[in-house]
Design a protein around this motif. Structure first.
Motif, mmCIF file in Angstrom:
data_model
loop_
_atom_site.group_PDB
_atom_site.id
_atom_site.type_symbol
_atom_site.label_atom_id
_atom_site.label_comp_id
_atom_site.label_asym_id
_atom_site.label_seq_id
_atom_site.Cartn_x
_atom_site.Cartn_y
_atom_site.Cartn_z
ATOM 1 N N ARG A 271 0.794 -1.229 0.000
ATOM 2 C CA ARG A 271 0.000 0.000 0.000
ATOM 3 C C ARG A 271 0.827 1.280 0.000
ATOM 4 N NH1 ARG A 271 -2.035 1.446 5.750
ATOM 5 N NH2 ARG A 271 -3.952 1.922 4.662
ATOM 6 N N PRO B 153 -16.002 3.451 20.013
ATOM 7 C CA PRO B 153 -15.541 4.176 18.826
ATOM 8 C C PRO B 153 -14.942 3.199 17.821
ATOM 9 C CG PRO B 153 -14.486 5.002 20.845
ATOM 10 C CD PRO B 153 -15.267 3.795 21.223
ATOM 11 N N VAL B 154 -15.124 3.477 16.537
ATOM 12 C CA VAL B 154 -14.657 2.577 15.483
ATOM 13 C C VAL B 154 -13.439 3.192 14.813
ATOM 14 C CG1 VAL B 154 -15.291 1.488 13.294
ATOM 15 C CG2 VAL B 154 -16.985 1.690 15.119
ATOM 16 N N TYR B 155 -12.278 2.521 14.934
ATOM 17 C CA TYR B 155 -11.047 3.067 14.378
ATOM 18 C C TYR B 155 -10.740 2.511 12.999
ATOM 19 C CZ TYR B 155 -10.537 5.151 18.905
ATOM 20 O OH TYR B 155 -10.779 5.903 20.022
ATOM 21 N N PHE C 5 -7.634 -1.272 14.609
ATOM 22 C CA PHE C 5 -6.790 -0.524 15.543
ATOM 23 C C PHE C 5 -7.595 -0.276 16.815
ATOM 24 C CE2 PHE C 5 -5.535 3.495 17.413
ATOM 25 C CZ PHE C 5 -4.162 3.413 17.432
ATOM 26 N N ARG D 209 1.355 -5.500 8.100
ATOM 27 C CA ARG D 209 1.918 -4.224 7.634
ATOM 28 C C ARG D 209 3.203 -3.839 8.366
ATOM 29 N NH1 ARG D 209 -1.777 0.213 9.622
ATOM 30 N NH2 ARG D 209 -0.437 -0.016 11.429
ATOM 31 N N LEU E 65 1.070 6.827 12.616
ATOM 32 C CA LEU E 65 -0.338 6.645 13.003
ATOM 33 C C LEU E 65 -1.248 7.394 12.031
ATOM 34 C CD1 LEU E 65 -2.156 5.675 15.621
ATOM 35 C CD2 LEU E 65 -2.195 8.125 16.087
ATOM 36 N N ASP F 82 -3.264 4.714 10.186
ATOM 37 C CA ASP F 82 -4.508 4.443 10.906
ATOM 38 C C ASP F 82 -5.567 5.513 10.638
ATOM 39 O OD1 ASP F 82 -3.855 1.877 12.180
ATOM 40 O OD2 ASP F 82 -2.249 3.036 13.058
ATOM 41 N N PRO G 244 -13.859 8.880 15.264
ATOM 42 C CA PRO G 244 -13.815 8.490 16.686
ATOM 43 C C PRO G 244 -12.901 9.400 17.496
ATOM 44 C CG PRO G 244 -12.307 7.118 15.444
ATOM 45 C CD PRO G 244 -12.874 8.136 14.469
ATOM 46 N N PRO G 245 -13.025 9.403 18.806
ATOM 47 C CA PRO G 245 -12.069 10.136 19.647
ATOM 48 C C PRO G 245 -10.744 9.365 19.720
ATOM 49 C CG PRO G 245 -13.641 8.971 21.027
ATOM 50 C CD PRO G 245 -14.044 8.711 19.607
ATOM 51 N N TRP G 246 -9.634 10.085 19.646
ATOM 52 C CA TRP G 246 -8.317 9.431 19.676
ATOM 53 C C TRP G 246 -7.595 9.696 20.987
ATOM 54 C CZ3 TRP G 246 -6.488 6.222 15.734
ATOM 55 C CH2 TRP G 246 -7.323 6.147 14.604
ATOM 56 N N HIS H 162 -7.299 8.338 23.750
ATOM 57 C CA HIS H 162 -6.609 7.255 24.459
ATOM 58 C C HIS H 162 -5.247 6.950 23.861
ATOM 59 C CE1 HIS H 162 -10.161 6.637 26.765
ATOM 60 N NE2 HIS H 162 -10.887 6.398 25.690
ATOM 61 N N PHE H 163 -4.969 7.523 22.713
ATOM 62 C CA PHE H 163 -3.738 7.162 22.008
ATOM 63 C C PHE H 163 -2.752 8.302 21.889
ATOM 64 C CE2 PHE H 163 -7.425 4.868 20.337
ATOM 65 C CZ PHE H 163 -7.125 3.621 20.857
#
Lengths: 389, 109
Positions: free
Chosen positions: A34, A243-245, A308, A351, B37, B41, B85-87, B89-90
């Motif tokens: 990718r 929440p959906v990551y 994630f 990955r 990230l 992500d 989404p809220p991040w 936590h990361f």
């Protein structure tokens, strides 16, 4: 004259076919890299790459379908690129930028048409598989100052394509029997934010997963006049979603006996549905939010990867007793899985380790690894003969 | 010679470290993690080249109407009613703000 041709062939070895292989393609496939916009053509019998092909643009989200002779791969890239790759010669035959931003595609029943689902401009475009010339342009319903994004595009028997409209909550059935006169049947109000779709292997049922609410939308293509109905309604029972990551994918059809398996949106669960009643009959707690829930071709096992921040493992579920039989530490960024045609192996892209891991599905042990640069999707040529892929 | 350089370098880091931290600048190693990230992500929805996907493009042009503080808050808390989404936590508030500034400057492809 003859020496002139010889000189030309020496200058352009590709013309002479010097780089091409004479072999069958039934045990070949493609691994998407990718980050570098490249792919590998792999031989699944020998666990090796036979070609590296670069120049495919932005493949941050990519998928692949195959020509019916399994020689050509059609690669859909994030940048709207549609690239036809020759697996036997390891080179790009043709590449077009057909849209600004696309998500995937499908090949028609007779193999003559390839359809692409676009985010920007929202809609579906249909091309000739031969030369990638435009056959039909189907803009989606206007939404704000644009057109709705389209998702979940599959092919269906009868030279048809089915897809969902993300922003406007619709399913469209596109008939291309007469390519000059595409016919569209629209089903509106199917639910909020359909994020992906799939079709059963017999090509009868199209199912769209919903992000905006708990449930799925079902269209029976044997009886489209009956319209779209809601199934697995309120499977979350009003519980707060996580929440959906990463959006789950509905690819293919995870089916075993009379049960089908789906990723739950925003939950650490795989949902189990009875195919006769379309009712929820079980929820399997898993390591994270599932992205892909894939059945081994014989249906005996389900292999699940996760979003994630739990994308470092794969879990294997026994489809009969619904128990987790193995949790594999594949590594961070485990993005995709593909079974060999008869399911003795599964290939998994990892990955962050820059590798593809090959597992024996019987005992779930690692058999081989192949180096690959930030691998994501893995697609084997047997998809050529599967409806919906 | 190399060890002298190393000592000098550590001394410099000691001197500048607190200043950087108060400005909310993550360490170079952490910056690399945050950018990874972002590409991989955040990239699931926004595209690895940030040109957009299911989520909007994150190009300077697209982000011009918003302040870094607003964007930082969106990263931390998400956007209710959308898939964002809220991040929190990361990454920390400062790290989100740093990412927002980098996005507004443009990260190239």
């Amino acid at each position: 004259m003859k020496s002139w041709i010889l000189a030309l062939l020496l200058l352009f070895p590709a013309l002479a076919g010097a780089d091409c292989q004479i072999r069958g393609t039934g045990d070949l496939g493609v691994i998407i890299e990718r980050a570098s916009g490249s792919l590998q053509v792999v031989d699944t019998s020998h666990h090796e790459a036979i070609f590296h092909v670069a120049g495919l643009g932005d493949l941050s989200h990519a998928s692949v379908v195959y020509s019916r002779d399994e020689r050509y791969a059609y690669v859909f890239g994030r940048d709207g690129g549609l690239t036809k790759v020759d697996l036997l010669c390891g080179r790009i035959v043709k590449r077009i930028l057909q849209g600004g931003n696309s998500i995937g595609g499908a090949i028609s029943q007779n193999g003559r048409l390839v359809a692409v689902s676009n985010y920007e401009p929202g809609g579906v475009k249909v091309f000739s598989t031969d030369d990638l010339s435009l056959v039909a342009d189907i803009p989606a319903t206007p939404f704000k100052d644009k057109h709705s994004k389209t998702v979940g595009l599959v092919d269906a028997p009868g030279e048809r394509f089915v897809f969902s409209l993300y922003d406007t909550g619709e399913i469209w059935l596109l008939e291309m029997k007469d390519p000059a006169h595409p016919k569209v049947t629209k089903f509106t109000g199917i639910g909020r934010l359909p994020y992906d779709g799939l079709i059963t292997p017999d090509g009868r049922y199209y199912i769209a997963g919903l992000f905006g609410e708990d449930g799925l939308a079902l269209l029976d293509l044997w009886q489209p006049e009956k319209g779209v109905r809601r199934i697995l309604d309120h499977y979350g029972k009003g519980e707060q979603k996580l929440p959906v990551y990463k959006m789950p994918h509905l690819e293919g059809w995870a089916i075993a006996g009379n049960r089908a398996f789906f990723p739950a949106v925003g939950r650490h669960e795989v949902l189990v549905m009875d195919m006769e009643s379309w009712k929820l009959v079980g929820r399997i707690p898993v390591h994270g939010q599932p992205v892909f829930v894939m059945a081994r071709p014989d249906g005996r096992q389900l292999w699940v990867n996760f979003a994630f921040p739990n994308n470092d493992k794969v879990q294997v579920i026994d489809s009969e007793n619904l128990k987790i039989i193995k949790t594999l530490d594949t590594g961070k960024g485990t993005l995709h899985m593909e079974f060999t045609p008869r399911g003795e192996e599964v290939w998994i892209s990892v990955r962050d380790r820059d590798q593809v891991q090959v597992y024996d599905t019987d005992n779930q042990t690692l058999k081989a690894t192949l180096p690959a640069k930030k691998p994501s999707g893995i697609f084997f040529t047997n998809r050529a003969h599967r409806t919906g892929l | 010679m190399a060890s002298i350089r190393l000592i000098l370098l550590s001394f410099l880091v000691l001197l500048t470290g607190p200043t950087l931290a108060s400005a909310g600048e993550p360490t170079p190693a952490r910056q690399a993690e945050l950018l990874y990230l972002l590409r991989h992500d955040c990239g699931s929805c926004h595209g690895m080249r940030l040109a957009g996907g299911l989520g909007p493009a994150l190009t300077p042009e697209q982000l011009r109407p918003y302040t870094s503080e607003q964007l930082g808050a969106t990263i931390m808390h998400g956007r209710p009613g959308t898939p964002m989404p809220p991040w929190r936590h990361f990454l920390t508030q400062d790290e989100a703000l740093w990412l927002a500034r980098r996005l507004k400057q443009g990260l190239g492809r």
